[in-house]
Design a protein around this motif. Structure first.
Motif, PDB file in Angstrom:
ATOM      1  N   ALA A  43       0.829  -1.205   0.000  1.00 53.40           N
ATOM      2  CA  ALA A  43       0.000   0.000   0.000  1.00 53.40           C
ATOM      3  C   ALA A  43       0.864   1.254   0.000  1.00 53.40           C
ATOM      4  N   PHE A  44       2.035   1.176   0.619  1.00 57.82           N
ATOM      5  CA  PHE A  44       2.964   2.307   0.624  1.00 57.82           C
ATOM      6  C   PHE A  44       3.390   2.676  -0.794  1.00 57.82           C
ATOM      7  N   SER A  45       3.438   1.682  -1.670  1.00 59.28           N
ATOM      8  CA  SER A  45       3.803   1.941  -3.066  1.00 59.28           C
ATOM      9  C   SER A  45       2.616   2.423  -3.892  1.00 59.28           C
ATOM     10  N   LEU A  46       1.388   2.247  -3.384  1.00 61.92           N
ATOM     11  CA  LEU A  46       0.196   2.639  -4.128  1.00 61.92           C
ATOM     12  C   LEU A  46      -0.388   3.964  -3.671  1.00 61.92           C
ATOM     13  N   GLY A  47      -0.226   4.283  -2.379  1.00 62.75           N
ATOM     14  CA  GLY A  47      -0.912   5.422  -1.802  1.00 62.75           C
ATOM     15  C   GLY A  47      -0.409   6.756  -2.306  1.00 62.75           C
ATOM     16  N   LYS A  48      -1.271   7.752  -2.191  1.00 64.43           N
ATOM     17  CA  LYS A  48      -0.904   9.127  -2.541  1.00 64.43           C
ATOM     18  C   LYS A  48      -0.241   9.751  -1.319  1.00 64.43           C
ATOM     19  N   ILE A  49       1.076   9.570  -1.253  1.00 70.45           N
ATOM     20  CA  ILE A  49       1.844   9.995  -0.093  1.00 70.45           C
ATOM     21  C   ILE A  49       2.866  11.028  -0.540  1.00 70.45           C
ATOM     22  N   LEU A 101      15.226  -4.291   6.432  1.00 72.24           N
ATOM     23  CA  LEU A 101      16.313  -3.369   6.097  1.00 72.24           C
ATOM     24  C   LEU A 101      15.919  -2.410   4.977  1.00 72.24           C
ATOM     25  N   SER A 102      15.012  -2.844   4.116  1.00 74.66           N
ATOM     26  CA  SER A 102      14.603  -1.975   3.016  1.00 74.66           C
ATOM     27  C   SER A 102      13.905  -0.715   3.523  1.00 74.66           C
ATOM     28  N   TRP A 103      13.261  -0.812   4.688  1.00 78.75           N
ATOM     29  CA  TRP A 103      12.577   0.365   5.236  1.00 78.75           C
ATOM     30  C   TRP A 103      13.563   1.459   5.621  1.00 78.75           C
ATOM     31  N   THR A 104      14.779   1.083   5.986  1.00 81.19           N
ATOM     32  CA  THR A 104      15.779   2.114   6.295  1.00 81.19           C
ATOM     33  C   THR A 104      16.115   2.935   5.061  1.00 81.19           C
ATOM     34  N   VAL A 105      16.076   2.295   3.898  1.00 77.61           N
ATOM     35  CA  VAL A 105      16.283   3.028   2.649  1.00 77.61           C
ATOM     36  C   VAL A 105      15.144   4.022   2.435  1.00 77.61           C
ATOM     37  N   ALA A 106      13.896   3.589   2.721  1.00 77.95           N
ATOM     38  CA  ALA A 106      12.751   4.481   2.537  1.00 77.95           C
ATOM     39  C   ALA A 106      12.798   5.663   3.498  1.00 77.95           C
ATOM     40  N   ILE A 107      13.272   5.441   4.711  1.00 82.52           N
ATOM     41  CA  ILE A 107      13.302   6.512   5.709  1.00 82.52           C
ATOM     42  C   ILE A 107      14.253   7.623   5.297  1.00 82.52           C
ATOM     43  N   PHE A 108      15.406   7.229   4.753  1.00 80.41           N
ATOM     44  CA  PHE A 108      16.441   8.214   4.424  1.00 80.41           C
ATOM     45  C   PHE A 108      16.540   8.501   2.928  1.00 80.41           C
ATOM     46  N   ALA A 109      15.539   8.090   2.151  1.00 79.63           N
ATOM     47  CA  ALA A 109      15.584   8.282   0.700  1.00 79.63           C
ATOM     48  C   ALA A 109      15.520   9.765   0.347  1.00 79.63           C
ATOM     49  N   THR A 110      16.415  10.204  -0.510  1.00 85.55           N
ATOM     50  CA  THR A 110      16.436  11.587  -1.001  1.00 85.55           C
ATOM     51  C   THR A 110      16.461  11.655  -2.522  1.00 85.55           C
ATOM     52  N   GLN A 111      16.610  10.511  -3.185  1.00 85.80           N
ATOM     53  CA  GLN A 111      16.660  10.463  -4.642  1.00 85.80           C
ATOM     54  C   GLN A 111      15.612   9.476  -5.152  1.00 85.80           C
ATOM     55  N   MET A 171      -0.029  11.104   8.482  1.00 81.61           N
ATOM     56  CA  MET A 171       1.414  10.990   8.636  1.00 81.61           C
ATOM     57  C   MET A 171       2.123  11.317   7.328  1.00 81.61           C
ATOM     58  N   ALA A 172       3.273  11.942   7.442  1.00 80.30           N
ATOM     59  CA  ALA A 172       4.110  12.196   6.270  1.00 80.30           C
ATOM     60  C   ALA A 172       4.808  10.912   5.839  1.00 80.30           C
ATOM     61  N   ARG A 173       5.396  10.953   4.659  1.00 82.21           N
ATOM     62  CA  ARG A 173       5.994   9.746   4.093  1.00 82.21           C
ATOM     63  C   ARG A 173       7.083   9.172   4.988  1.00 82.21           C
ATOM     64  N   LYS A 174       7.945  10.029   5.519  1.00 78.23           N
ATOM     65  CA  LYS A 174       9.054   9.551   6.344  1.00 78.23           C
ATOM     66  C   LYS A 174       8.548   8.891   7.615  1.00 78.23           C
ATOM     67  N   HIS A 175       7.547   9.496   8.241  1.00 78.75           N
ATOM     68  CA  HIS A 175       6.978   8.921   9.459  1.00 78.75           C
ATOM     69  C   HIS A 175       6.254   7.608   9.159  1.00 78.75           C
ATOM     70  N   LEU A 176       5.632   7.546   7.996  1.00 80.37           N
ATOM     71  CA  LEU A 176       4.953   6.304   7.607  1.00 80.37           C
ATOM     72  C   LEU A 176       5.970   5.193   7.371  1.00 80.37           C
ATOM     73  N   ALA A 177       7.126   5.539   6.819  1.00 82.27           N
ATOM     74  CA  ALA A 177       8.190   4.550   6.626  1.00 82.27           C
ATOM     75  C   ALA A 177       8.722   4.052   7.970  1.00 82.27           C
ATOM     76  N   VAL A 178       8.814   4.965   8.954  1.00 80.21           N
ATOM     77  CA  VAL A 178       9.235   4.542  10.298  1.00 80.21           C
ATOM     78  C   VAL A 178       8.225   3.561  10.889  1.00 80.21           C
ATOM     79  N   LEU A 179       6.948   3.826  10.682  1.00 80.19           N
ATOM     80  CA  LEU A 179       5.913   2.900  11.161  1.00 80.19           C
ATOM     81  C   LEU A 179       6.039   1.541  10.473  1.00 80.19           C
ATOM     82  N   GLY A 180       6.306   1.543   9.178  1.00 85.58           N
ATOM     83  CA  GLY A 180       6.500   0.281   8.464  1.00 85.58           C
ATOM     84  C   GLY A 180       7.681  -0.502   9.001  1.00 85.58           C
TER      85      GLY A 180
END
Length: 473
Positions: A43-49, A101-111, A171-180
């Protein structure tokens, strides 16, 4: 009539009370934490975030995120069988570690590439965990409640999606990634504390431990000697090795045909097209909340899957499949007809008809898919294959399933561009009718059958397809 229904319901409750032992319930609940986290990531990949990326990268759309996730799931699903052969519990660790571990990439993603890397890596982990969980739950559940127990991972996956869509509103995208990322921790604890190795895997090298585990799953007062000997005899006969000749035997290609057919029907009957069109309809009506469309459709699907969970061991897989495909075909035909008339300008006062016809057809299709074809396709994959070639079979079937979703989405765009939107749904109507015939002729009722009995039934001599069709009609 009422007394008969009450008696049947009472008998079913008694069976559930007897067969759903605390050990099996605890293991199933612990296993479902994995699909819950996987559904959240999908859902994280589908949602309007809000992406949280610089404005130069605003072209990143949810479609590319979803494609990266599904492609990753194709890879993960294909290699899931190889991992399963090293032990179910080991396979769980193989899936959850890269997934978390993939969620850590989402949390700090800038590109943009880091976002796509996250979705692809999460897809690989999800592809592994969904297959492993389905196989494991089918192996540890009692035959009389295996359908309901095996439906819970699929239900948990949908609940995870609903959780993500709900949290995305606040929740913002970064916070949602932390929840994931946090959702992975309960699963880590459950793997350590609650989930034993499958008795069907332990029987090879640790038969005593397999007996203890099976006894704990069935309850200390249950007699598991017969089931234990069936498992032991099955593994002794199969030796966990195969040759090329095994690939042309009925015990491989018949269940493979059934499971692959259901997985292809899962996507090709129109769940992707109806969901996308439902998103458009809700977007045209309301924009108060960013994920209203996904929230409503997912909620309907969860309700339908819950109903399926309660009925699958009572009326059987086949009847639910036939009922599901019938309603889906009717919904697709009516919606296609309505859109055809709209293109001919034969429908006036369009906004009124939109909610009366289009929304009703979309919700009815989503509900009918969730009550039958959706969960039962995954339940069948977990229970229909023998232990000898299970690792190969589930790998192929899982990869075909995720690939069919990509193919269905591409086909949807091609038909909509070259024919019409109504033509898309008429195509799905024809597919549903073909799926009905497929289930009627090919599918075997698996309710209350032991896993070893399911394998044996594919070794018996069968009549021709025409004779089988006449007999089953």
């Amino acid at each position: 009539m009422a007394s008969v229904l009450v008696l049947g319901a009472t008998k079913r409750v008694v069976h559930w009370t007897i067969d759903c032992r605390p050990g099996a319930v605890i293991v199933t609940a612990a296993c479902c934490l994995g699909p819950l986290a996987c559904g959240f990531s999908f859902a994280f990949s589908l949602g309007k975030i809000s992406t949280g990326l610089p404005t130069t990268h605003t072209y990143l759309s949810p479609a590319w995120n979803a494609y990266a996730f599904v492609i990753g799931s194709v890879v993960g699903g294909f290699f899931s069988g190889v991992v399963i052969n090293h032990g179910r519990k080991v396979a769980f660790w193989f899936g959850i570690i890269p997934f978390s571990l993939s969620w850590t990439v989402a949390i700090f993603a800038t590109q943009v590439w880091t976002c796509l890397l996250f979705h692809a890596t999460a897809g690989i982990g999800a592809g592994l965990l969904t297959v492993i969980t389905q196989v494991y739950v089918a192996e540890v559940s009692h035959p009389r409640v295996r359908g309901a127990i095996s439906s819970t991972p699929f239900l948990a996956y949908c609940i995870g999606m609903l959780l993500c869509f709900s949290m995305a509103e606040v929740m913002a995208r970064k916070h949602l990634a932390v929840l994931g990322f946090c959702l992975c921790f309960p699963y880590f604890l459950s793997l350590i504390l609650c989930i034993p190795e499958s008795p069907r895997f332990l029987i090879r090298n640790k038969p005593d431990e397999a007996l203890v585990t099976l006894q704990w799953l069935r309850g200390t007062e249950s007699d598991v000697s017969e089931e234990y000997h069936d498992i032991s005899d099955s593994c002794e006969q199969e030796k966990w090795r195969f040759s090329c000749e095994d690939l042309i035997r009925p015990t491989f290609w018949r269940p493979m045909m059934v499971s692959t057919g259901l997985m292809v029907l899962f996507g090709m009957t129109g769940i992707v097209s109806f969901a996308l069109y439902g998103f458009e309809l809700f977007h045209d009506v309301t924009d108060t909340y960013i994920n209203t469309d996904k929230f409503v459709l997912t909620s309907v699907y969860i309700i339908a899957t819950t109903v399926s969970l309660l009925l699958v061991d009572h009326i059987g897989r086949k009847l639910l499949l036939l009922l599901s495909l019938t309603i889906m075909a009717a919904s697709a035909f009516v919606l296609g007809l309505f859109l055809f008339l709209k293109d001919l300008h034969s429908v006036r006062n369009y906004f009124l008809y939109q909610w009366v016809a289009e929304i009703f057809c979309v919700l009815l299709f989503i509900f009918s898919h969730g009550i039958g074809l959706g969960p039962i396709a995954w339940v069948t994959m977990g229970e229909i294959f023998g232990s000898k070639l299970k690792w190969l079979s589930v790998s192929v079937v899982s990869a075909i399933f995720w690939s069919s979703l990509l193919a269905a989405d591409a086909l949807n765009h091609v038909i909509q561009r070259d024919v019409s939107t109504g033509g898309v749904f008429w195509f799905h109507c024809v597919t549903c009718v073909g799926g009905y015939i497929f289930v009627l002729v090919v599918f075997r009722e698996l309710k209350e059958h032991r896993l070893d009995d399911i394998t044996k039934c594919f070794t018996r001599k069968h009549d021709s397809l025409i004779e089988t069709f006449i007999a089953r009609v």
